[in-house]
Design an enzyme around this catalytic site. Structure first.
Site, PDB file in Angstrom:
ATOM      1  CB  ALA A  66       3.109 -24.965  32.435  1.00 30.00           C
ATOM      2  N   GLY A 111       0.003 -24.418  36.654  1.00 33.18           N
ATOM      3  CA  GLY A 111       1.221 -25.222  37.257  1.00 33.18           C
ATOM      4  C   GLY A 111       1.680 -24.515  38.612  1.00 33.18           C
ATOM      5  CD  GLU A 114      -1.474 -28.392  37.984  1.00 35.86           C
ATOM      6  OE1 GLU A 114      -0.889 -27.516  37.010  1.00 35.86           O
ATOM      7  OE2 GLU A 114      -1.960 -29.405  37.651  1.00 35.86           O
ATOM      8  CD  GLU A 134      -4.022 -25.560  34.502  1.00 34.82           C
ATOM      9  OE1 GLU A 134      -5.188 -25.096  34.996  1.00 34.82           O
ATOM     10  OE2 GLU A 134      -3.111 -25.700  35.126  1.00 34.82           O
TER      11      GLU A 134
HETATM   12  N1  DAK Z   1       3.953 -18.703  30.354  1.00 36.31           N
HETATM   13  C1  DAK Z   1       4.748 -18.149  29.576  1.00 36.31           C
HETATM   14  N2  DAK Z   1       4.656 -16.609  29.893  1.00 36.31           N
HETATM   15  C2  DAK Z   1       3.987 -16.110  30.798  1.00 36.31           C
HETATM   16  C3  DAK Z   1       2.963 -16.925  31.530  1.00 36.31           C
HETATM   17  C4  DAK Z   1       2.994 -18.153  31.375  1.00 36.31           C
HETATM   18  N3  DAK Z   1       2.288 -18.896  31.928  1.00 36.31           N
HETATM   19  N4  DAK Z   1       2.553 -16.018  32.248  1.00 36.31           N
HETATM   20  C5  DAK Z   1       2.888 -14.898  32.113  1.00 36.31           C
HETATM   21  N5  DAK Z   1       3.751 -14.680  31.076  1.00 36.31           N
HETATM   22  C6  DAK Z   1       4.679 -13.661  30.545  1.00 36.31           C
HETATM   23  C7  DAK Z   1       4.005 -12.904  29.724  1.00 36.31           C
HETATM   24  O1  DAK Z   1       3.982 -13.506  28.276  1.00 36.31           O
HETATM   25  C8  DAK Z   1       4.779 -11.676  29.691  1.00 36.31           C
HETATM   26  O2  DAK Z   1       5.706 -11.733  28.860  1.00 36.31           O
HETATM   27  P1  DAK Z   1       6.349 -10.612  27.948  1.00 36.31           P
HETATM   28  O3  DAK Z   1       5.159 -10.397  26.966  1.00 36.31           O
HETATM   29  O4  DAK Z   1       6.511  -9.402  28.667  1.00 36.31           O
HETATM   30  O5  DAK Z   1       7.357 -11.029  27.247  1.00 36.31           O
HETATM   31  C9  DAK Z   1       5.070 -11.381  31.208  1.00 36.31           C
HETATM   32  O6  DAK Z   1       5.014 -12.737  31.627  1.00 36.31           O
HETATM   33  C10 DAK Z   1       3.972 -10.635  31.942  1.00 36.31           C
HETATM   34  O7  DAK Z   1       2.704 -11.270  31.672  1.00 36.31           O
HETATM   35  P2  DAK Z   1       1.605 -10.069  31.489  1.00 36.31           P
HETATM   36  O8  DAK Z   1       2.164  -8.927  30.501  1.00 36.31           O
HETATM   37  O9  DAK Z   1       0.459 -11.005  30.799  1.00 36.31           O
HETATM   38  O10 DAK Z   1       1.201  -9.583  32.826  1.00 36.31           O
HETATM   39  P3  DAK Z   1      -0.188  -8.994  33.491  1.00 36.31           P
HETATM   40  O11 DAK Z   1       0.158  -8.604  34.864  1.00 36.31           O
HETATM   41  O12 DAK Z   1      -0.869  -8.409  32.299  1.00 36.31           O
HETATM   42  O13 DAK Z   1      -0.922 -10.489  33.713  1.00 36.31           O
HETATM   43  C11 DAK Z   1      -1.447 -12.811  34.115  1.00 36.31           C
HETATM   44  C12 DAK Z   1      -0.473 -11.506  34.499  1.00 36.31           C
HETATM   45  C13 DAK Z   1      -0.793 -13.762  35.264  1.00 36.31           C
HETATM   46  C14 DAK Z   1      -2.960 -12.737  34.280  1.00 36.31           C
HETATM   47  C15 DAK Z   1      -1.339 -13.110  32.725  1.00 36.31           C
HETATM   48  O14 DAK Z   1       0.290 -13.214  32.490  1.00 36.31           O
HETATM   49  C16 DAK Z   1      -1.595 -14.724  32.455  1.00 36.31           C
HETATM   50  O15 DAK Z   1      -2.787 -14.592  32.414  1.00 36.31           O
HETATM   51  N6  DAK Z   1      -0.686 -15.683  32.467  1.00 36.31           N
HETATM   52  C17 DAK Z   1      -1.012 -16.970  32.029  1.00 36.31           C
HETATM   53  C18 DAK Z   1      -1.488 -17.434  33.210  1.00 36.31           C
HETATM   54  C19 DAK Z   1      -2.003 -19.026  32.853  1.00 36.31           C
HETATM   55  O16 DAK Z   1      -2.972 -19.186  31.990  1.00 36.31           O
HETATM   56  N7  DAK Z   1      -1.606 -19.817  33.675  1.00 36.31           N
HETATM   57  C20 DAK Z   1      -1.797 -21.471  33.332  1.00 36.31           C
HETATM   58  C21 DAK Z   1      -0.602 -21.704  32.256  1.00 36.31           C
HETATM   59  S1  DAK Z   1      -1.158 -23.555  31.718  1.00 36.31           S
HETATM   60  C22 DAK Z   1       0.150 -30.499  31.067  1.00 36.31           C
HETATM   61  C23 DAK Z   1       1.255 -29.901  31.848  1.00 36.31           C
HETATM   62  C24 DAK Z   1       1.150 -28.816  32.368  1.00 36.31           C
HETATM   63  C25 DAK Z   1      -0.234 -28.113  32.327  1.00 36.31           C
HETATM   64  C26 DAK Z   1      -1.145 -28.409  31.604  1.00 36.31           C
HETATM   65  C27 DAK Z   1      -1.104 -29.737  31.149  1.00 36.31           C
HETATM   66  N8  DAK Z   1       0.437 -31.741  30.363  1.00 36.31           N
HETATM   67  C28 DAK Z   1       1.600 -31.924  29.650  1.00 36.31           C
HETATM   68  C29 DAK Z   1      -1.005 -32.389  30.041  1.00 36.31           C
HETATM   69  C30 DAK Z   1      -0.178 -26.880  33.074  1.00 36.31           C
HETATM   70  C31 DAK Z   1      -0.643 -25.721  32.371  1.00 36.31           C
HETATM   71  C32 DAK Z   1      -0.486 -24.544  32.761  1.00 36.31           C
HETATM   72  O17 DAK Z   1       0.124 -24.058  33.918  1.00 36.31           O
END
Ligand code: DAK
Length: 257
Positions: A66, A111, A114, A134
């Site tokens: 997400a 997400g 998921e 998360e």
């Molecule tokens: N959201 C927003 N932007 C994201 C993103 C994300 N999940 N993942 C990557 N990006 C963006 C980065 O900010 C970056 O943007 P700029 O800085 O270039 O503007 C661009 O994508 C490229 O990412 P990186 O520079 O970080 O690329 P790397 O190759 O170095 O790293 C990575 C790739 C996938 C390992 C890293 O980007 C990363 O760790 N991303 C986050 C992964 C993550 O934590 N995903 C889970 C998200 S939380 C709920 C509803 C939903 C959810 C939970 C609760 N409720 C309402 C209760 C769900 C939550 C999630 O999914």
């Protein structure tokens, strides 16, 4: 690739949805989820579909979760609305009456994982990375991960992945049953085509009923689920597919569904 949030293409009844925010690694924001919902509402109305493929734009990511920047400032009420819209959309994808195949071409996190869990099939490229990170962001999976992941891989592994937030590679995802197949990135499309051809050679209504029996049955006790299977099995004899399929076998020819 166009500037649409979702690129929709179609060939012989197989619809391909490409989630298109490559600069953010196809992170799911509200606009993308709303657009996906709209596309799925349209697809639900169609009875000529064979399969739906879903993938991410670019070579690096399926969906990196997400959108964290958008979620960051949400109030609990806004988070509830966001999660419930996403849950409805993910369920719509899961319940499409045709096989839904995730083509996981890179990061498949939060997400994104998921979303893949709601698909009937997941084919991963060998560079794909999976995880439910998360808890590291101070939240829990909110798009069905706490429920679909244990149903897919068992509660012990789901607890392992969700409480550590650790990332796993495609080989481990295959070993634990999170994905069906792992292929090289260049092979994803060819393998998807081969798979959808297999679907096309089978009875459309039979696939639809099998999918319904599995999904509805998983939510019921065994006796109720078996009764559901019996009803759907019997229903198969009311249509043309059963007589064509069995007739073709007896006449030693290929069925024409
Ligand atoms: N959201 C927003 N932007 C994201 C993103 C994300 N999940 N993942 C990557 N990006 C963006 C980065 O900010 C970056 O943007 P700029 O800085 O270039 O503007 C661009 O994508 C490229 O990412 P990186 O520079 O970080 O690329 P790397 O190759 O170095 O790293 C990575 C790739 C996938 C390992 C890293 O980007 C990363 O760790 N991303 C986050 C992964 C993550 O934590 N995903 C889970 C998200 S939380 C709920 C509803 C939903 C959810 C939970 C609760 N409720 C309402 C209760 C769900 C939550 C999630 O999914």
């Amino acid at each position: 690739m166009s500037d649409k949030l979702i690129e929709v293409t179609e060939k012989e009844g197989v619809v391909r949805l490409t989630l298109n925010r490559p600069k953010a690694l196809n992170a799911l924001n509200s606009d993308l989820i709303a657009e996906l919902n709209k596309v799925l509402v349209d697809l639900e109305q169609r009875d000529d579909l064979r399969a739906v493929l879903i993938t991410g734009a670019g070579e690096k990511s399926f969906v990196a979760g997400a959108d964290i920047s958008e979620m960051r400032d949400k109030t609990p009420e806004e988070a509830r609305v966001f999660a419930s819209q996403a849950l409805t959309t993910v369920k719509r994808l899961e319940r499409l009456p045709v096989p839904v195949v995730a083509l996981v071409n890179g990061f498949c996190l939060g997400g994104g994982c998921e979303l893949a869990l709601a698909c009937d099939w997941a084919i991963a490229s060998d560079n794909a990375i999976f995880g439910q990170p998360e808890v590291g962001l101070g939240v829990i999976p909110g798009f069905g991960g706490t429920q679909r992941l244990p149903r897919r891989v068992g509660p012990a592994l789901a607890l392992d992945l969700i409480t550590t937030g650790r990332k796993i590679d495609a080989a481990e995802a295959l070993r634990i049953g999170l994905v069906n197949r792992v292929v090289s990135a260049g092979e994803l499309d060819a393998v998807a085509e081969e798979l959808t051809k297999q679907f096309a050679g089978n009875g459309r209504q039979a696939i639809r009923s099998a999918k319904q029996a599995i999904h509805d049955g998983m939510d019921q006790d065994l006796d109720s689920a078996l009764a559901l299977e019996t009803s759907l099995f019997a229903l198969g004899f009311a249509g043309e597919e059963q007589s064509e399929g069995m007739g073709a076998f007896v006449e030693k020819r290929k069925p024409n569904f």
